[in-house]
Write an enzyme that holds these catalytic residues in place. Structure first.
Site, short mmCIF file in Angstrom:
data_model
loop_
_atom_site.label_atom_id
_atom_site.label_comp_id
_atom_site.label_asym_id
_atom_site.label_seq_id
_atom_site.Cartn_x
_atom_site.Cartn_y
_atom_site.Cartn_z
N GLY A 1 0.41 -1.44 0.14
CA GLY A 1 -0.09 0.08 0.04
C GLY A 1 0.56 1.12 0.30
O GLY A 1 1.02 2.95 0.51
N LEU A 2 2.22 1.23 -0.71
CA LEU A 2 3.11 2.02 -0.58
C LEU A 2 2.87 3.44 -1.75
O LEU A 2 3.76 4.46 -1.84
CB LEU A 2 4.47 2.13 -0.73
CG LEU A 2 4.49 0.09 0.80
CD1 LEU A 2 6.04 0.12 -0.34
CD2 LEU A 2 4.93 1.49 1.27
N GLY B 1 -1.82 7.34 -4.88
CA GLY B 1 -2.63 7.40 -6.49
C GLY B 1 -2.60 6.04 -7.61
O GLY B 1 -3.62 6.60 -8.88
N GLU C 1 9.99 8.72 -14.02
CA GLU C 1 9.45 7.78 -13.49
C GLU C 1 10.00 6.34 -15.28
O GLU C 1 8.98 5.68 -15.30
CB GLU C 1 8.09 7.39 -13.84
CG GLU C 1 7.21 8.57 -12.87
CD GLU C 1 7.52 7.26 -11.36
OE1 GLU C 1 7.22 6.71 -10.87
OE2 GLU C 1 7.61 8.02 -10.53
N HIS D 1 0.92 6.86 -14.43
CA HIS D 1 1.80 6.48 -15.47
C HIS D 1 1.16 6.74 -16.33
O HIS D 1 0.32 6.16 -16.37
CB HIS D 1 2.65 6.01 -15.60
CG HIS D 1 3.79 5.59 -14.33
ND1 HIS D 1 4.25 3.90 -13.57
CD2 HIS D 1 4.63 5.89 -13.97
CE1 HIS D 1 4.46 4.35 -12.96
NE2 HIS D 1 4.89 5.81 -12.87
N ASN E 1 -0.77 -4.57 -8.03
CA ASN E 1 -0.78 -3.61 -6.95
C ASN E 1 -0.05 -2.60 -8.23
O ASN E 1 1.00 -2.04 -7.90
CB ASN E 1 1.42 -4.09 -6.65
CG ASN E 1 1.42 -4.21 -5.30
OD1 ASN E 1 1.03 -3.35 -4.44
ND2 ASN E 1 2.94 -5.02 -5.05
N CYS F 1 3.58 -2.62 -18.14
CA CYS F 1 4.14 -2.34 -16.44
C CYS F 1 5.74 -2.84 -16.16
O CYS F 1 6.57 -2.64 -15.92
CB CYS F 1 4.17 -2.36 -15.07
SG CYS F 1 2.19 -1.23 -14.89
#
Ligand code: SUG
Length: 439
Positions: free
Chosen positions: A20-21, A24, A174, A246, A361, A367
Site C-alpha cells: 500500500g505504498l 494515486g 518515472e 503513469h 499492485n 509495466c
C-alpha cells in the site's frame, strides 16, 4: 539499420507484497495489507516471458534488486546486526521496513528511459536510469538498477548509460512508463514522445503527477535526440486523478500506431498534430483512440486495457495486443477488443496473459517490461546471461518453486529468516543469469 525490440521483463523478487505504498495507484491502495504469493507472482511473470519467447520474440530480463535494502534502513538511522536492524525497524517503523522489502523493481518500464541508436546523435543506444523520486519505496531503486544496467549494457562502444537525474521534485522521472517511441520500422529513425504530468515547480491538486517536463527534456538532451523528432505532451490531470499514475495506464504505442484513451492527454488534437509534425517524412501516424463512450476512464484503469504490450509478432501482418486477463473480464473492454480486431485497423489480435499478482499492485504486462530496440550487433554486445531461452526459464522457475514463499503476510517481514531466504533466492537466480557480480 535493422533492429528489433527486445523486452527486458523484471524478474519478480521473493519479497513481492502488498505494501500500500503508492498514493494515486488505486490497486496498490485497494489491496494494501493483503497476503501476497511471491511464488505465483514470479511464475506468472516468467510464463508471460515464455509466451513471447515462443511467439518468436527476443526476450530478456532484469534481476530483482537486493531486498531487504539494509542501506536504506541504515540511512534511516537503524544500526547493529542485520537482526537488530530488522527488529528495530519492525517495532518502530513498519512502513520503512515495507519500503526496504518492496519488490517494486519488477516494473521495469520504470527502470529507465531508452533511446535506440537510430535516434541518437552519437548512434549509440542511450539509457537513463529513472530516479523514481516521487514514491519513497521506488526512490531507492536507481543505484541498484544502474548497477544492473552497467552489468548488462556495459559495452560503451554500443551503449551509453546515464545516471538518474537529480533527486528533486523538479526532476521527477518515472522512466519509460511515460515514453513512447513511434517509427516506420524498429531500426528506422523514430519519434520519441515524452508525456509529463507537471512542469518543474508547479504544484498540482489531487494525486501526485510523477513526471515533470524538465525531467523529460533533460533526458532528451542527454540522449542527443533531434528536437524535430521529439514531442513533449502533457498528460491530462483528469487521467492522473482517476488513477493513471503513469501515461502507460492510458496509452501504448508501437511502430506507427498510438493506442490511447480519449482522456489520456490534456489536448488530444494538439498531441496528434505535434506527433504528425514530428513524424513528417518518416511515417504516417495511425492513431487509435478509445472513446469514453465505449470504455470509461474508470474501466480502462481498472482493467488496464492500455497497460498491454503492443507487439510486432513474426508472421502476423497486424499488431498484437498482449493484455491482462482483467481486460477479458471487464465487459466494456472485452467488447471493445472484439470490435477492435474485427475491424481493419492496425491491431489484429488480442492475447490475454495472467499477471494477477502484479496487477493487484497496479502493474500490468506493460509495466513488467522495459523495451529496448537493438541491432543484432548490440544484442551480441550485451550480457548474454539475461537473454532467455526455454531452458533458462525452466531453471529460473525451478529456483522460484524451491526458494519463494507462496504466502507472505505483512507481519512476515519482521521474521529474520525471511531476509536470509530472500538473499539465498536472489543469489541462486543471479547464478543462472551469470550475474554473480551483483550479489
Ligand atoms: O509505482 N506499484 C507500482 C506500479 C508500477 C507500474 N508501472 C507502470 N505503470 N509502468 C507503482 O505505483 C505498489 C507497491 C506496494 O504498494 O507495495 C507499487 O509500487
Amino acid at each position: 539499420m535493422k533492429a528489433r525490440e527486445v523486452n527486458f521483463d523484471g524478474l519478480i523478487g521473493p519479497s513481492h507484497n502488498y505494501g500500500g505504498l503508492s498514493d494515486g495507484n488505486l490497486a496498490s491502495s485497494r489491496n494494501a495489507g493483503d497476503v501476497s504469493n511471491p511464488r505465483e507472482a514470479a511464475l506468472q511473470g516468467l510464463e508471460k516471458m515464455r509466451t513471447l519467447l515462443k511467439a518468436g520474440l527476443t526476450q530478456g530480463l532484469l534481476p530483482p534488486l537486493p531486498r531487504p535494502n539494509f542501506d536504506f534502513l541504515v540511512s534511516a538511522g537503524f544500526h547493529g546486526s542485520d537482526r537488530q536492524i530488522i527488529e528495530q525497524a519492525a517495532a518502530r517503523a513498519p512502513r520503512l521496513l515495507k519500503v526496504a522489502y518492496s519488490a517494486s523493481s519488477m516494473w521495469t518500464a520504470n527502470a529507465a528511459t531508452i533511446s535506440p541508436a537510430a535516434d541518437t546523435q552519437d548512434k549509440r543506444l542511450h539509457l537513463t536510469a529513472a530516479n523514481l523520486s516521487t514514491m519513497l519505496h521506488r526512490s531507492t531503486e536507481h543505484p541498484d538498477t544502474t548497477a544492473s544496467l552497467q552489468a548488462i549494457f556495459g559495452d560503451d562502444e554500443h551503449f551509453a548509460i546515464h545516471a538518474a537525474l537529480p533527486m528533486h521534485a523538479d526532476f521527477a522521472d518515472e522512466g519509460a512508463a511515460n515514453h513512447v517511441r513511434l517509427c516506420a520500422a524498429h531500426g528506422d529513425p523514430g519519434v520519441e514522445l515524452f508525456v509529463y504530468g507537471r512542469e518543474a515547480g508547479e504544484s498540482t491538486a489531487g494525486f501526485p503527477a510523477r513526471q515533470t517536463k524538465l525531467a523529460a527534456e533533460s533526458i532528451a538532451r542527454a540522449h542527443g535526440l533531434s528536437s524535430d523528432r521529439t514531442a513533449f505532451i502533457r498528460q491530462s490531470s483528469e487521467a492522473i486523478n482517476a488513477g493513471a499514475f503513469h501515461n502507460d495506464v492510458v496509452c501504448v504505442g508501437a511502430i506507427d500506431t498510438l493506442f490511447f484513451h480519449e482522456a489520456a492527454f490534456e489536448d488530444t488534437a494538439g498531441t496528434l498534430q505535434s506527433l504528425q509534425k514530428a513524424a513528417d517524412g518518416l511515417f504516417e501516424l495511425k492513431p487509435v483512440m478509445v472513446p469514453t463512450s465505449e470504455v470509461s476512464l474508470e474501466d480502462a484503469i481498472r482493467s488496464y486495457l492500455f497497460n498491454s504490450q503492443l507487439l510486432v509478432m513474426p508472421g502476423e501482418s497486424r499488431l498484437v495486443l498482449v493484455a491482462p486477463t482483467e481486460v477479458q473480464e471487464t465487459n466494456s473492454t472485452r467488447a471493445y477488443c472484439e470490435r477492435l480486431v474485427s475491424g481493419n485497423g492496425p491491431i489484429g489480435r488480442v492475447e490475454y496473459v495472467d499477471v494477477r499478482q502484479s496487477m493487484r499492485n497496479g502493474g500490468g504486462p506493460a509495466c513488467l517490461r522495459l523495451r529496448v530496440v537493438m541491432t543484432d550487433e548490440e544484442i551480441a554486445a550485451c550480457h548474454q546471461g539475461v537473454l532467455l531461452n526455454e531452458e533458462r526459464i525452466d531453471s529460473l522457475q525451478a529456483i522460484v518453486r524451491k526458494t519463494y514463499r507462496d504466502r507472505l503476510a505483512p507481519e512476515d517481514l519482521a521474521d529474520l529468516s525471511f531476509a536470509d531466504e530472500c538473499r539465498t533466492a536472489r543469489e541462486a537466480l543471479l547464478d543462472v543469469l551469470d550475474l554473480k557480480e551483483l550479489a
